[in-house]
Design an enzyme around this catalytic site. Structure first.
Site, PDB file in Angstrom:
ATOM      1  N   LYS A  11      11.055  -9.941  42.766  1.00  0.00           N
ATOM      2  CA  LYS A  11      11.844  -8.717  42.622  1.00  0.00           C
ATOM      3  C   LYS A  11      13.319  -8.984  42.937  1.00  0.00           C
ATOM      4  O   LYS A  11      13.673 -10.045  43.474  1.00  0.00           O
ATOM      5  CB  LYS A  11      11.259  -7.636  43.534  1.00  0.00           C
ATOM      6  CG  LYS A  11       9.829  -7.220  43.129  1.00  0.00           C
ATOM      7  CD  LYS A  11       9.288  -6.115  44.034  1.00  0.00           C
ATOM      8  CE  LYS A  11       7.869  -5.698  43.623  1.00  0.00           C
ATOM      9  NZ  LYS A  11       7.349  -4.592  44.462  1.00  0.00           N
ATOM     10  N   TYR A  51       5.102   0.070  35.327  1.00  0.00           N
ATOM     11  CA  TYR A  51       4.686   0.837  36.503  1.00  0.00           C
ATOM     12  C   TYR A  51       4.176   2.256  36.226  1.00  0.00           C
ATOM     13  O   TYR A  51       3.492   2.819  37.087  1.00  0.00           O
ATOM     14  CB  TYR A  51       5.845   0.931  37.503  1.00  0.00           C
ATOM     15  CG  TYR A  51       6.071  -0.320  38.342  1.00  0.00           C
ATOM     16  CD1 TYR A  51       5.055  -0.813  39.178  1.00  0.00           C
ATOM     17  CD2 TYR A  51       7.286  -0.994  38.324  1.00  0.00           C
ATOM     18  CE1 TYR A  51       5.262  -1.947  39.956  1.00  0.00           C
ATOM     19  CE2 TYR A  51       7.502  -2.136  39.111  1.00  0.00           C
ATOM     20  CZ  TYR A  51       6.485  -2.597  39.916  1.00  0.00           C
ATOM     21  OH  TYR A  51       6.676  -3.707  40.703  1.00  0.00           O
ATOM     22  N   PHE A  60       7.284   7.497  45.589  1.00  0.00           N
ATOM     23  CA  PHE A  60       8.194   6.356  45.577  1.00  0.00           C
ATOM     24  C   PHE A  60       8.513   5.858  44.165  1.00  0.00           C
ATOM     25  O   PHE A  60       9.249   4.883  44.011  1.00  0.00           O
ATOM     26  CB  PHE A  60       7.607   5.203  46.415  1.00  0.00           C
ATOM     27  CG  PHE A  60       6.245   4.723  45.945  1.00  0.00           C
ATOM     28  CD1 PHE A  60       6.123   3.799  44.924  1.00  0.00           C
ATOM     29  CD2 PHE A  60       5.084   5.214  46.525  1.00  0.00           C
ATOM     30  CE1 PHE A  60       4.881   3.356  44.495  1.00  0.00           C
ATOM     31  CE2 PHE A  60       3.822   4.773  46.103  1.00  0.00           C
ATOM     32  CZ  PHE A  60       3.730   3.844  45.077  1.00  0.00           C
ATOM     33  N   ARG A  88      -2.411 -12.642  44.784  1.00  0.00           N
ATOM     34  CA  ARG A  88      -2.251 -11.475  45.661  1.00  0.00           C
ATOM     35  C   ARG A  88      -2.466 -11.864  47.131  1.00  0.00           C
ATOM     36  O   ARG A  88      -1.828 -11.313  48.017  1.00  0.00           O
ATOM     37  CB  ARG A  88      -3.174 -10.338  45.222  1.00  0.00           C
ATOM     38  CG  ARG A  88      -2.675  -9.713  43.908  1.00  0.00           C
ATOM     39  CD  ARG A  88      -3.457  -8.491  43.490  1.00  0.00           C
ATOM     40  NE  ARG A  88      -3.302  -7.357  44.373  1.00  0.00           N
ATOM     41  CZ  ARG A  88      -2.342  -6.442  44.286  1.00  0.00           C
ATOM     42  NH1 ARG A  88      -1.399  -6.555  43.361  1.00  0.00           N
ATOM     43  NH2 ARG A  88      -2.311  -5.418  45.110  1.00  0.00           N
ATOM     44  N   THR A  94       0.821  -5.042  50.553  1.00  0.00           N
ATOM     45  CA  THR A  94       1.961  -4.306  49.981  1.00  0.00           C
ATOM     46  C   THR A  94       2.976  -3.934  51.061  1.00  0.00           C
ATOM     47  O   THR A  94       4.187  -4.107  50.874  1.00  0.00           O
ATOM     48  CB  THR A  94       1.451  -3.010  49.304  1.00  0.00           C
ATOM     49  OG1 THR A  94       0.399  -3.355  48.402  1.00  0.00           O
ATOM     50  CG2 THR A  94       2.568  -2.303  48.575  1.00  0.00           C
ATOM     51  N   ARG A 105       5.109 -11.893  51.585  1.00  0.00           N
ATOM     52  CA  ARG A 105       5.627 -10.644  52.171  1.00  0.00           C
ATOM     53  C   ARG A 105       5.629 -10.719  53.697  1.00  0.00           C
ATOM     54  O   ARG A 105       6.541 -10.209  54.348  1.00  0.00           O
ATOM     55  CB  ARG A 105       4.806  -9.463  51.665  1.00  0.00           C
ATOM     56  CG  ARG A 105       5.092  -9.129  50.192  1.00  0.00           C
ATOM     57  CD  ARG A 105       4.012  -8.250  49.604  1.00  0.00           C
ATOM     58  NE  ARG A 105       4.357  -7.695  48.300  1.00  0.00           N
ATOM     59  CZ  ARG A 105       3.483  -7.047  47.536  1.00  0.00           C
ATOM     60  NH1 ARG A 105       2.232  -6.883  47.938  1.00  0.00           N
ATOM     61  NH2 ARG A 105       3.858  -6.569  46.365  1.00  0.00           N
ATOM     62  N   ASN A 115       9.762  -5.516  48.717  1.00  0.00           N
ATOM     63  CA  ASN A 115       8.723  -6.403  49.249  1.00  0.00           C
ATOM     64  C   ASN A 115       8.591  -7.698  48.452  1.00  0.00           C
ATOM     65  O   ASN A 115       7.536  -8.301  48.389  1.00  0.00           O
ATOM     66  CB  ASN A 115       7.389  -5.658  49.402  1.00  0.00           C
ATOM     67  CG  ASN A 115       6.873  -5.121  48.090  1.00  0.00           C
ATOM     68  OD1 ASN A 115       7.509  -5.285  47.049  1.00  0.00           O
ATOM     69  ND2 ASN A 115       5.712  -4.503  48.116  1.00  0.00           N
ATOM     70  N   HIS A 118       5.864  -8.971  43.009  1.00  0.00           N
ATOM     71  CA  HIS A 118       4.834  -8.155  42.354  1.00  0.00           C
ATOM     72  C   HIS A 118       3.783  -9.105  41.812  1.00  0.00           C
ATOM     73  O   HIS A 118       4.119 -10.210  41.382  1.00  0.00           O
ATOM     74  CB  HIS A 118       5.444  -7.379  41.175  1.00  0.00           C
ATOM     75  CG  HIS A 118       4.406  -6.838  40.228  1.00  0.00           C
ATOM     76  ND1 HIS A 118       3.814  -5.606  40.403  1.00  0.00           N
ATOM     77  CD2 HIS A 118       3.814  -7.380  39.121  1.00  0.00           C
ATOM     78  CE1 HIS A 118       2.927  -5.411  39.430  1.00  0.00           C
ATOM     79  NE2 HIS A 118       2.912  -6.479  38.645  1.00  0.00           N
ATOM     80  N   GLU A 129       0.287  -6.627  31.552  1.00  0.00           N
ATOM     81  CA  GLU A 129       1.608  -6.897  32.131  1.00  0.00           C
ATOM     82  C   GLU A 129       2.208  -8.185  31.572  1.00  0.00           C
ATOM     83  O   GLU A 129       3.421  -8.264  31.342  1.00  0.00           O
ATOM     84  CB  GLU A 129       1.495  -6.971  33.662  1.00  0.00           C
ATOM     85  CG  GLU A 129       1.107  -5.622  34.274  1.00  0.00           C
ATOM     86  CD  GLU A 129       0.921  -5.672  35.790  1.00  0.00           C
ATOM     87  OE1 GLU A 129       1.118  -6.750  36.399  1.00  0.00           O
ATOM     88  OE2 GLU A 129       0.580  -4.624  36.362  1.00  0.00           O
TER      89      GLU A 129
HETATM   90  P1  IDP Z   1       1.341  -3.936  45.044  1.00  0.00           P
HETATM   91  O1  IDP Z   1       2.745  -4.357  44.632  1.00  0.00           O
HETATM   92  O2  IDP Z   1       0.934  -4.617  46.333  1.00  0.00           O
HETATM   93  O3  IDP Z   1       0.323  -4.087  43.954  1.00  0.00           O
HETATM   94  P2  IDP Z   1       1.290  -1.072  44.521  1.00  0.00           P
HETATM   95  O4  IDP Z   1       0.489  -0.075  45.277  1.00  0.00           O
HETATM   96  O5  IDP Z   1       0.850  -1.407  43.131  1.00  0.00           O
HETATM   97  O6  IDP Z   1       1.415  -2.392  45.425  1.00  0.00           O
HETATM   98  O7  IDP Z   1       2.780  -0.505  44.475  1.00  0.00           O
HETATM   99  C1  IDP Z   1       3.734  -1.053  43.599  1.00  0.00           C
HETATM  100  C2  IDP Z   1       5.031  -1.212  44.339  1.00  0.00           C
HETATM  101  O8  IDP Z   1       5.518   0.095  44.683  1.00  0.00           O
HETATM  102  C3  IDP Z   1       4.935  -1.950  45.665  1.00  0.00           C
HETATM  103  O9  IDP Z   1       4.988  -3.354  45.535  1.00  0.00           O
HETATM  104  C4  IDP Z   1       6.137  -1.422  46.405  1.00  0.00           C
HETATM  105  O10 IDP Z   1       7.340  -2.062  45.962  1.00  0.00           O
HETATM  106  C5  IDP Z   1       6.167   0.024  45.938  1.00  0.00           C
HETATM  107  N1  IDP Z   1       5.440   0.895  46.882  1.00  0.00           N
HETATM  108  C6  IDP Z   1       4.102   0.998  47.041  1.00  0.00           C
HETATM  109  N2  IDP Z   1       3.767   1.897  47.989  1.00  0.00           N
HETATM  110  C7  IDP Z   1       4.936   2.373  48.444  1.00  0.00           C
HETATM  111  C8  IDP Z   1       5.270   3.348  49.455  1.00  0.00           C
HETATM  112  O11 IDP Z   1       4.407   3.944  50.099  1.00  0.00           O
HETATM  113  N3  IDP Z   1       6.607   3.587  49.637  1.00  0.00           N
HETATM  114  C9  IDP Z   1       7.580   2.947  48.940  1.00  0.00           C
HETATM  115  N4  IDP Z   1       7.311   2.027  47.985  1.00  0.00           N
HETATM  116  C10 IDP Z   1       6.008   1.739  47.741  1.00  0.00           C
HETATM  117 MG    MG Z   2       0.231  -3.076  42.108  1.00  0.00          MG
END
Ligand code: IDP
Ligand code: MG
Length: 153
Positions: A11, A51, A60, A88, A94, A105, A115, A118, A129
């Site tokens: 990212k 997304y 978010f 992962r 996350t 992370r 974070n 992705h 994707e």
């Molecule tokens: P992942 O990246 O671990 O698969 P996802 O739930 O798919 O997690 O969420 C996508 C992205 O959205 C996360 O990597 C993070 O950047 C952002 N995100 C997820 N949950 C939150 C949150 O509760 N607050 C702010 N950003 C979030």
């Molecule tokens: Mg995800």
């Protein structure tokens, strides 16, 4: 389990902090094969394609889209046995507060939006994707010289 391909994005925070080499090295040394790689600033439509399916409507979502389109990212396509789950695990949870030390992370991030990486979370999403970020001719088939040792049977 068969060989899988998956999409990773480093990212904007990872690119801007100069972590690209460090992060790519972690996937490489694990034994994953890089089959596609590019530096690209995502157009809004591409970020939404990535997304919207799973996250549109979440609190978010707008912040995430603004963040991911604000500066260049590095897109990686990697291949290996169990690659989707493996990546992962290397990335970590996350929320950086929960991500284990030793994961990307866990080692490099403090913020749940920023974070660093992705990764696709299922075979269906990986195919979808990868198709968003890479044309078929941008994904390469070749041998790593250590494949016989990485995959003994
Ligand atoms: P992942 O990246 O671990 O698969 P996802 O739930 O798919 O997690 O969420 C996508 C992205 O959205 C996360 O990597 C993070 O950047 C952002 N995100 C997820 N949950 C939150 C949150 O509760 N607050 C702010 N950003 C979030
Ligand atoms: Mg995800």
């Amino acid at each position: 389990m068969e060989t899988e391909q998956t999409l990773i994005l480093i990212k904007p925070d990872g690119v801007q902090r100069g972590l690209v080499g460090e992060i790519v090295a972690r996937y490489e040394r694990k034994g994953l094969k890089l089959v596609g790689m590019k530096l690209v600033q995502l157009p809004l439509t591409t970020a939404e394609a990535l997304y919207a399916v799973h996250h549109r409507g979440k609190p978010f979502y707008e912040t995430l889209i603004r963040f991911i389109t604000a500066a260049p990212i590095v897109a990686l396509a990697v291949e290996g046995r169990n690659a989707i789950e493996l990546v992962r695990t290397l990335n970590g949870a996350t929320n950086p507060l929960a991500a284990q030390p030793g994961s990307i992370r866990g080692d490099f991030s403090l913020n749940v939006t920023h974070n660093v990486v992705h990764a696709s979370d299922s075979p269906e999403n990986a195919q979808r994707e990868l198709g968003i970020l890479f044309a078929p001719q941008e994904l390469y088939a070749y041998q790593r010289i250590d494949e016989a040792v990485l995959y003994p049977q």
